[in-house]
Design a protein around this motif. Structure first.
Motif, mmCIF file in Angstrom:
data_model
loop_
_atom_site.group_PDB
_atom_site.id
_atom_site.type_symbol
_atom_site.label_atom_id
_atom_site.label_comp_id
_atom_site.label_asym_id
_atom_site.label_seq_id
_atom_site.Cartn_x
_atom_site.Cartn_y
_atom_site.Cartn_z
ATOM 1 N N PRO A 161 0.829 -1.207 0.000
ATOM 2 C CA PRO A 161 0.000 0.000 0.000
ATOM 3 C C PRO A 161 0.862 1.255 0.000
ATOM 4 O O PRO A 161 1.949 1.270 0.574
ATOM 5 C CB PRO A 161 -0.810 -0.124 1.304
ATOM 6 C CG PRO A 161 -0.760 -1.569 1.659
ATOM 7 C CD PRO A 161 0.544 -2.086 1.157
ATOM 8 N N GLU A 162 0.373 2.312 -0.614
ATOM 9 C CA GLU A 162 1.119 3.560 -0.699
ATOM 10 C C GLU A 162 1.347 4.154 0.692
ATOM 11 O O GLU A 162 0.456 4.117 1.545
ATOM 12 C CB GLU A 162 0.359 4.562 -1.562
ATOM 13 C CG GLU A 162 1.100 5.873 -1.768
ATOM 14 C CD GLU A 162 0.305 6.845 -2.624
ATOM 15 O OE1 GLU A 162 0.918 7.724 -3.220
ATOM 16 O OE2 GLU A 162 -0.946 6.707 -2.671
ATOM 17 N N ASN A 163 2.541 4.658 0.919
ATOM 18 C CA ASN A 163 2.861 5.322 2.177
ATOM 19 C C ASN A 163 2.515 6.800 2.052
ATOM 20 O O ASN A 163 3.146 7.528 1.274
ATOM 21 C CB ASN A 163 4.351 5.150 2.492
ATOM 22 C CG ASN A 163 4.753 5.871 3.770
ATOM 23 O OD1 ASN A 163 3.914 6.403 4.504
ATOM 24 N ND2 ASN A 163 6.049 5.889 4.045
ATOM 25 N N PRO A 164 1.527 7.304 2.802
ATOM 26 C CA PRO A 164 1.113 8.709 2.654
ATOM 27 C C PRO A 164 2.189 9.703 3.081
ATOM 28 O O PRO A 164 2.118 10.870 2.727
ATOM 29 C CB PRO A 164 -0.114 8.808 3.564
ATOM 30 C CG PRO A 164 0.067 7.719 4.571
ATOM 31 C CD PRO A 164 0.737 6.600 3.827
ATOM 32 N N ARG A 165 3.193 9.249 3.827
ATOM 33 C CA ARG A 165 4.253 10.159 4.261
ATOM 34 C C ARG A 165 5.334 10.338 3.200
ATOM 35 O O ARG A 165 6.133 11.277 3.282
ATOM 36 C CB ARG A 165 4.903 9.629 5.546
ATOM 37 C CG ARG A 165 3.925 9.362 6.683
ATOM 38 C CD ARG A 165 4.642 8.787 7.900
ATOM 39 N NE ARG A 165 3.695 8.068 8.740
ATOM 40 C CZ ARG A 165 3.462 6.769 8.646
ATOM 41 N NH1 ARG A 165 4.114 6.038 7.751
ATOM 42 N NH2 ARG A 165 2.580 6.186 9.433
ATOM 43 N N SER A 166 5.393 9.424 2.221
ATOM 44 C CA SER A 166 6.501 9.447 1.272
ATOM 45 C C SER A 166 6.474 10.674 0.368
ATOM 46 O O SER A 166 7.511 11.094 -0.145
ATOM 47 C CB SER A 166 6.486 8.175 0.419
ATOM 48 O OG SER A 166 5.314 8.101 -0.374
ATOM 49 N N HIS A 167 5.294 11.275 0.165
ATOM 50 C CA HIS A 167 5.193 12.451 -0.698
ATOM 51 C C HIS A 167 5.672 13.729 -0.016
ATOM 52 O O HIS A 167 5.763 14.775 -0.660
ATOM 53 C CB HIS A 167 3.741 12.640 -1.159
ATOM 54 C CG HIS A 167 3.188 11.455 -1.882
ATOM 55 N ND1 HIS A 167 3.616 11.086 -3.136
ATOM 56 C CD2 HIS A 167 2.256 10.541 -1.514
ATOM 57 C CE1 HIS A 167 2.961 10.002 -3.518
ATOM 58 N NE2 HIS A 167 2.136 9.648 -2.551
ATOM 59 N N LEU A 168 5.993 13.621 1.253
ATOM 60 C CA LEU A 168 6.385 14.812 2.017
ATOM 61 C C LEU A 168 7.863 15.135 1.883
ATOM 62 O O LEU A 168 8.299 16.229 2.259
ATOM 63 C CB LEU A 168 6.038 14.623 3.497
ATOM 64 C CG LEU A 168 4.564 14.337 3.817
ATOM 65 C CD1 LEU A 168 4.401 14.021 5.299
ATOM 66 C CD2 LEU A 168 3.686 15.522 3.415
ATOM 67 N N VAL A 169 8.670 14.179 1.405
ATOM 68 C CA VAL A 169 10.114 14.384 1.281
ATOM 69 C C VAL A 169 10.576 13.884 -0.081
ATOM 70 O O VAL A 169 9.914 13.043 -0.703
ATOM 71 C CB VAL A 169 10.882 13.631 2.394
ATOM 72 C CG1 VAL A 169 10.436 14.081 3.771
ATOM 73 C CG2 VAL A 169 10.727 12.127 2.247
#
Length: 345
Positions: free
Chosen positions: A85-93
Protein backbone atom coordinates in the motif's frame (compact mmCIF):
# COMPACT_ATOMS: atom_id res chain seq x y z
CA UNK A 1 -8.41 19.17 29.77
CA UNK A 2 -7.07 18.61 26.24
CA UNK A 3 -7.10 21.48 23.73
CA UNK A 4 -7.52 20.68 20.03
CA UNK A 5 -4.84 22.27 17.87
CA UNK A 6 -5.86 24.40 14.91
CA UNK A 7 -3.62 25.10 11.93
CA UNK A 8 -3.02 28.54 13.39
CA UNK A 9 -1.90 27.03 16.69
CA UNK A 10 0.62 24.80 14.91
CA UNK A 11 1.81 27.66 12.71
CA UNK A 12 2.52 29.65 15.86
CA UNK A 13 4.81 26.89 17.15
CA UNK A 14 7.06 27.66 14.17
CA UNK A 15 6.44 31.42 13.88
CA UNK A 16 6.21 32.93 17.37
CA UNK A 17 9.68 33.72 18.77
CA UNK A 18 8.19 33.90 22.26
CA UNK A 19 6.19 30.71 21.85
CA UNK A 20 6.44 27.45 23.80
CA UNK A 21 9.76 25.66 24.02
CA UNK A 22 8.67 22.10 23.27
CA UNK A 23 6.03 19.49 22.67
CA UNK A 24 6.39 16.39 24.84
CA UNK A 25 4.77 12.98 24.85
CA UNK A 26 5.34 10.45 27.62
CA UNK A 27 4.02 7.18 26.24
CA UNK A 28 3.77 4.07 28.45
CA UNK A 29 4.69 0.85 26.64
CA UNK A 30 4.04 -2.81 27.37
CA UNK A 31 5.78 -6.02 26.32
CA UNK A 32 3.52 -8.17 24.15
CA UNK A 33 3.67 -10.80 26.89
CA UNK A 34 2.18 -8.30 29.34
CA UNK A 35 3.35 -6.08 32.17
CA UNK A 36 6.22 -7.51 34.20
CA UNK A 37 7.50 -9.72 31.38
CA UNK A 38 11.13 -10.05 30.39
CA UNK A 39 12.43 -7.61 27.77
CA UNK A 40 15.88 -7.54 26.21
CA UNK A 41 17.68 -4.18 26.11
CA UNK A 42 20.46 -3.57 23.59
CA UNK A 43 23.97 -4.67 24.56
CA UNK A 44 26.97 -2.38 24.22
CA UNK A 45 30.65 -3.19 23.94
CA UNK A 46 32.42 -3.57 27.30
CA UNK A 47 29.35 -2.77 29.45
CA UNK A 48 26.57 -5.08 28.23
CA UNK A 49 23.23 -3.50 29.10
CA UNK A 50 23.25 0.26 29.75
CA UNK A 51 21.81 0.39 33.27
CA UNK A 52 22.10 3.43 35.53
CA UNK A 53 21.59 3.29 39.29
CA UNK A 54 20.02 6.30 41.01
CA UNK A 55 20.93 7.50 44.48
CA UNK A 56 17.97 5.62 45.97
CA UNK A 57 19.11 2.36 44.37
CA UNK A 58 16.53 2.37 41.59
CA UNK A 59 17.94 1.00 38.33
CA UNK A 60 17.02 2.44 34.92
CA UNK A 61 17.70 0.50 31.72
CA UNK A 62 18.04 2.01 28.27
CA UNK A 63 15.70 0.07 25.98
CA UNK A 64 16.28 2.25 22.90
CA UNK A 65 18.68 5.18 22.58
CA UNK A 66 18.15 8.53 20.88
CA UNK A 67 20.15 7.49 17.83
CA UNK A 68 18.45 4.13 17.55
CA UNK A 69 15.00 5.70 17.79
CA UNK A 70 15.90 8.18 15.04
CA UNK A 71 17.02 5.31 12.81
CA UNK A 72 13.65 3.63 13.35
CA UNK A 73 11.60 6.80 12.79
CA UNK A 74 13.28 8.17 9.66
CA UNK A 75 12.24 5.28 7.33
CA UNK A 76 8.61 6.24 8.01
CA UNK A 77 9.06 8.62 5.07
CA UNK A 78 10.22 5.96 2.61
CA UNK A 79 8.14 5.04 -0.39
CA UNK A 80 6.45 1.66 -0.11
CA UNK A 81 7.92 -1.26 -2.02
CA UNK A 82 6.30 -2.96 -5.02
CA UNK A 83 2.91 -4.47 -4.24
CA UNK A 84 2.58 -2.67 -0.90
CA UNK A 85 0.00 0.00 0.00
CA UNK A 86 1.12 3.56 -0.70
CA UNK A 87 2.86 5.32 2.18
CA UNK A 88 1.11 8.71 2.65
CA UNK A 89 4.25 10.16 4.26
CA UNK A 90 6.50 9.45 1.27
CA UNK A 91 5.19 12.45 -0.70
CA UNK A 92 6.39 14.81 2.02
CA UNK A 93 10.11 14.38 1.28
CA UNK A 94 12.22 13.87 -1.85
CA UNK A 95 12.59 10.18 -2.63
CA UNK A 96 16.24 9.62 -3.52
CA UNK A 97 17.24 6.09 -4.51
CA UNK A 98 20.80 4.83 -4.56
CA UNK A 99 21.56 2.26 -7.25
CA UNK A 100 24.10 -0.45 -6.45
CA UNK A 101 25.00 -3.95 -7.59
CA UNK A 102 22.80 -5.53 -10.24
CA UNK A 103 20.08 -2.87 -10.51
CA UNK A 104 19.39 -2.99 -6.79
CA UNK A 105 18.33 0.21 -5.04
CA UNK A 106 18.23 1.48 -1.48
CA UNK A 107 16.75 4.69 -0.08
CA UNK A 108 19.04 7.52 0.99
CA UNK A 109 17.17 7.29 4.29
CA UNK A 110 19.06 4.04 4.86
CA UNK A 111 22.58 4.63 3.54
CA UNK A 112 25.12 7.18 2.30
CA UNK A 113 28.21 7.46 0.09
CA UNK A 114 26.30 8.59 -2.99
CA UNK A 115 26.83 10.81 -5.99
CA UNK A 116 25.19 13.63 -4.01
CA UNK A 117 28.44 14.55 -2.28
CA UNK A 118 28.82 17.90 -4.04
CA UNK A 119 25.17 18.84 -3.51
CA UNK A 120 25.46 17.96 0.17
CA UNK A 121 28.69 19.94 0.46
CA UNK A 122 27.05 22.99 -1.12
CA UNK A 123 24.02 22.67 1.16
CA UNK A 124 26.17 22.55 4.28
CA UNK A 125 28.25 25.50 3.04
CA UNK A 126 25.03 27.49 2.58
CA UNK A 127 24.26 26.89 6.24
CA UNK A 128 27.75 27.77 7.44
CA UNK A 129 28.24 30.80 5.16
CA UNK A 130 24.73 32.28 5.07
CA UNK A 131 22.80 30.55 7.86
CA UNK A 132 20.58 29.16 5.08
CA UNK A 133 19.23 25.61 5.54
CA UNK A 134 16.81 25.80 2.59
CA UNK A 135 19.15 23.86 0.25
CA UNK A 136 19.43 21.11 2.86
CA UNK A 137 15.65 21.10 3.32
CA UNK A 138 15.26 20.55 -0.43
CA UNK A 139 17.87 17.80 -0.56
CA UNK A 140 17.45 15.88 2.70
CA UNK A 141 14.86 17.49 4.99
CA UNK A 142 14.82 14.63 7.50
CA UNK A 143 18.42 15.52 8.37
CA UNK A 144 17.01 18.71 9.88
CA UNK A 145 14.36 16.75 11.77
CA UNK A 146 16.71 14.18 13.29
CA UNK A 147 19.88 16.25 13.43
CA UNK A 148 22.98 16.07 11.28
CA UNK A 149 26.74 16.44 11.58
CA UNK A 150 28.82 16.66 8.42
CA UNK A 151 31.76 15.09 10.23
CA UNK A 152 33.61 14.01 7.07
CA UNK A 153 33.65 17.36 5.31
CA UNK A 154 32.45 20.80 6.46
CA UNK A 155 31.90 19.92 10.15
CA UNK A 156 28.51 21.63 9.96
CA UNK A 157 26.22 20.50 12.76
CA UNK A 158 22.50 20.97 13.33
CA UNK A 159 20.64 19.76 16.45
CA UNK A 160 17.74 17.34 16.50
CA UNK A 161 14.24 18.75 16.33
CA UNK A 162 12.76 15.37 17.33
CA UNK A 163 14.31 13.31 20.10
CA UNK A 164 12.94 10.02 21.38
CA UNK A 165 14.14 7.50 23.96
CA UNK A 166 12.72 4.37 25.60
CA UNK A 167 13.69 3.51 29.17
CA UNK A 168 12.57 0.96 31.73
CA UNK A 169 12.40 1.91 35.42
CA UNK A 170 13.17 -0.12 38.52
CA UNK A 171 14.61 -3.08 36.64
CA UNK A 172 15.94 -6.41 37.83
CA UNK A 173 18.64 -7.89 35.62
CA UNK A 174 18.36 -11.54 34.65
CA UNK A 175 20.91 -14.01 33.31
CA UNK A 176 20.54 -17.20 31.33
CA UNK A 177 22.69 -20.26 30.75
CA UNK A 178 22.77 -22.85 28.00
CA UNK A 179 24.77 -25.89 27.02
CA UNK A 180 25.69 -26.84 23.47
CA UNK A 181 26.03 -30.56 22.88
CA UNK A 182 27.38 -31.94 19.58
CA UNK A 183 25.11 -34.45 17.83
CA UNK A 184 27.74 -37.22 18.02
CA UNK A 185 30.97 -37.95 19.87
CA UNK A 186 33.51 -36.98 17.24
CA UNK A 187 36.41 -38.35 19.32
CA UNK A 188 34.84 -41.81 19.17
CA UNK A 189 34.69 -41.44 15.38
CA UNK A 190 38.45 -40.64 15.36
CA UNK A 191 37.91 -37.15 13.96
CA UNK A 192 40.32 -36.04 16.72
CA UNK A 193 41.78 -37.61 19.83
CA UNK A 194 40.13 -37.99 23.21
CA UNK A 195 42.93 -35.84 24.58
CA UNK A 196 42.11 -32.99 22.16
CA UNK A 197 38.47 -33.31 23.12
CA UNK A 198 39.22 -32.99 26.84
CA UNK A 199 41.49 -30.00 26.28
CA UNK A 200 39.11 -28.01 24.12
CA UNK A 201 35.57 -28.75 25.26
CA UNK A 202 34.14 -26.15 27.58
CA UNK A 203 36.23 -23.40 26.02
CA UNK A 204 34.05 -21.44 23.57
CA UNK A 205 37.16 -19.91 21.99
CA UNK A 206 38.82 -23.23 21.16
CA UNK A 207 38.96 -24.27 17.47
CA UNK A 208 36.85 -27.40 18.04
CA UNK A 209 34.24 -25.49 20.02
CA UNK A 210 33.92 -22.84 17.32
CA UNK A 211 33.16 -25.58 14.81
CA UNK A 212 30.61 -27.34 17.01
CA UNK A 213 32.65 -30.50 17.64
CA UNK A 214 32.69 -30.42 21.46
CA UNK A 215 30.49 -29.48 24.42
CA UNK A 216 30.36 -25.73 25.11
CA UNK A 217 28.55 -24.15 28.08
CA UNK A 218 27.25 -20.58 27.97
CA UNK A 219 26.86 -19.54 31.60
CA UNK A 220 25.39 -16.36 33.09
CA UNK A 221 24.91 -14.58 29.79
CA UNK A 222 22.49 -11.69 29.24
CA UNK A 223 18.98 -12.82 30.11
CA UNK A 224 17.03 -9.58 29.74
CA UNK A 225 15.42 -7.42 32.42
CA UNK A 226 12.11 -7.28 34.25
CA UNK A 227 10.75 -3.78 34.80
CA UNK A 228 8.88 -3.39 38.08
CA UNK A 229 8.28 0.23 37.13
CA UNK A 230 7.01 1.59 33.81
CA UNK A 231 8.54 1.19 30.39
CA UNK A 232 8.05 4.52 28.71
CA UNK A 233 8.86 6.35 25.53
CA UNK A 234 9.61 10.05 25.78
CA UNK A 235 9.34 12.12 22.59
CA UNK A 236 10.36 15.78 22.53
CA UNK A 237 9.85 18.22 19.64
CA UNK A 238 12.31 21.03 20.25
CA UNK A 239 10.54 24.22 19.14
CA UNK A 240 13.44 26.48 20.12
CA UNK A 241 15.82 24.65 17.77
CA UNK A 242 13.14 24.69 15.08
CA UNK A 243 12.67 28.47 15.23
CA UNK A 244 16.42 28.98 14.77
CA UNK A 245 16.26 27.54 11.26
CA UNK A 246 16.69 30.23 8.64
CA UNK A 247 16.77 30.40 4.89
CA UNK A 248 14.92 31.43 1.78
CA UNK A 249 11.18 31.55 2.44
CA UNK A 250 11.99 31.04 6.11
CA UNK A 251 8.44 30.91 7.47
CA UNK A 252 7.38 28.20 5.02
CA UNK A 253 10.66 26.38 5.67
CA UNK A 254 10.15 26.27 9.43
CA UNK A 255 6.54 25.16 9.09
CA UNK A 256 7.62 22.41 6.70
CA UNK A 257 10.29 21.05 9.06
CA UNK A 258 7.85 21.31 11.98
CA UNK A 259 5.33 19.35 9.93
CA UNK A 260 7.86 16.58 9.24
CA UNK A 261 8.78 16.51 12.92
CA UNK A 262 5.13 16.11 13.94
CA UNK A 263 4.60 13.36 11.35
CA UNK A 264 7.66 11.50 12.60
CA UNK A 265 6.62 11.92 16.23
CA UNK A 266 3.03 10.69 15.68
CA UNK A 267 3.76 7.83 13.26
CA UNK A 268 2.76 4.42 14.65
CA UNK A 269 5.41 2.86 16.87
CA UNK A 270 7.50 0.09 15.32
CA UNK A 271 7.77 -1.82 18.57
CA UNK A 272 9.94 -4.71 17.38
CA UNK A 273 13.24 -3.38 18.64
CA UNK A 274 15.21 -6.64 18.70
CA UNK A 275 14.79 -10.32 19.50
CA UNK A 276 13.05 -10.57 22.85
CA UNK A 277 11.84 -6.96 22.80
CA UNK A 278 8.49 -6.38 21.11
CA UNK A 279 6.56 -3.50 22.67
CA UNK A 280 3.15 -1.95 22.15
CA UNK A 281 1.41 1.19 23.35
CA UNK A 282 -0.59 0.70 26.56
CA UNK A 283 -4.22 0.85 25.34
CA UNK A 284 -5.39 1.90 28.81
CA UNK A 285 -2.91 4.78 28.94
CA UNK A 286 -1.78 5.91 25.46
CA UNK A 287 -0.26 9.15 26.76
CA UNK A 288 -1.13 12.76 25.99
CA UNK A 289 0.87 15.39 24.13
CA UNK A 290 1.81 18.37 26.26
CA UNK A 291 2.90 21.82 25.13
CA UNK A 292 5.61 23.19 27.43
CA UNK A 293 5.82 26.95 27.92
CA UNK A 294 8.92 28.99 28.72
CA UNK A 295 7.70 29.25 32.31
CA UNK A 296 7.50 25.47 32.56
CA UNK A 297 3.71 25.36 32.54
CA UNK A 298 2.19 22.48 30.62
CA UNK A 299 -1.06 22.06 28.79
CA UNK A 300 -2.49 18.97 27.13
CA UNK A 301 -3.08 19.26 23.38
CA UNK A 302 -4.77 17.03 20.85
CA UNK A 303 -2.15 15.81 18.39
CA UNK A 304 -2.41 12.58 16.44
CA UNK A 305 -1.23 11.01 13.20
CA UNK A 306 -4.10 12.37 11.08
CA UNK A 307 -3.74 15.94 12.35
CA UNK A 308 0.01 15.86 11.71
CA UNK A 309 -0.44 14.47 8.18
CA UNK A 310 -3.11 17.02 7.30
CA UNK A 311 -0.88 19.87 8.44
CA UNK A 312 2.16 18.37 6.70
CA UNK A 313 0.49 18.09 3.31
CA UNK A 314 -0.30 21.81 3.30
CA UNK A 315 3.14 22.77 4.65
CA UNK A 316 4.94 20.61 2.06
CA UNK A 317 2.94 22.18 -0.75
CA UNK A 318 3.68 25.70 0.50
CA UNK A 319 7.42 25.10 0.80
CA UNK A 320 7.85 22.81 -2.18
CA UNK A 321 9.25 19.32 -1.76
CA UNK A 322 12.66 18.79 -3.36
CA UNK A 323 12.95 16.64 -6.47
CA UNK A 324 13.43 12.90 -6.19
CA UNK A 325 16.23 11.25 -8.13
CA UNK A 326 18.27 8.10 -8.56
CA UNK A 327 22.02 8.28 -8.06
CA UNK A 328 24.82 5.74 -8.11
CA UNK A 329 26.46 4.30 -5.03
CA UNK A 330 30.00 5.66 -4.99
CA UNK A 331 32.28 2.79 -3.97
CA UNK A 332 35.33 5.04 -4.00
CA UNK A 333 33.74 7.38 -1.46
CA UNK A 334 32.98 4.45 0.84
CA UNK A 335 36.51 3.07 0.47
CA UNK A 336 38.04 6.46 1.15
CA UNK A 337 35.86 6.80 4.24
CA UNK A 338 37.00 3.45 5.63
CA UNK A 339 40.63 4.46 5.11
CA UNK A 340 40.01 7.77 6.86
CA UNK A 341 38.47 5.98 9.83
CA UNK A 342 41.42 3.57 9.94
CA UNK A 343 43.87 6.49 10.05
CA UNK A 344 41.87 8.13 12.85
CA UNK A 345 42.11 4.98 14.97
Amino acid sequence: MTTDLSKGDIDAFADDPDGPVALHLRQPLLPVEGSGSVVFPPTYADIGYNIDELSDGTKLATIDSVGSQANRMEPAFMAAGPGLPENPRSHLVPQIEIAYGNEKTVSILETGHTGLKQLAHDAFRAFLDRDDVAPLAKLAPTSLVFGVWDSRDTQAKLPRIVQSTIRAEDVDVLTRSAQYEPPVDYAELDVFSESDKEKQQGDPKSPLAKRGFVHVPAVKTHGGVIARGPIRRDIVVNLVALRRLNGENGQALRRYILALALVAATAPLDGFLRAGCLLTVDPENPGTWQVVGRNGKRGSVGLDEKAALDYARAAAEAFGVGSGQRVAFEKNLAKADTKAKTREQ
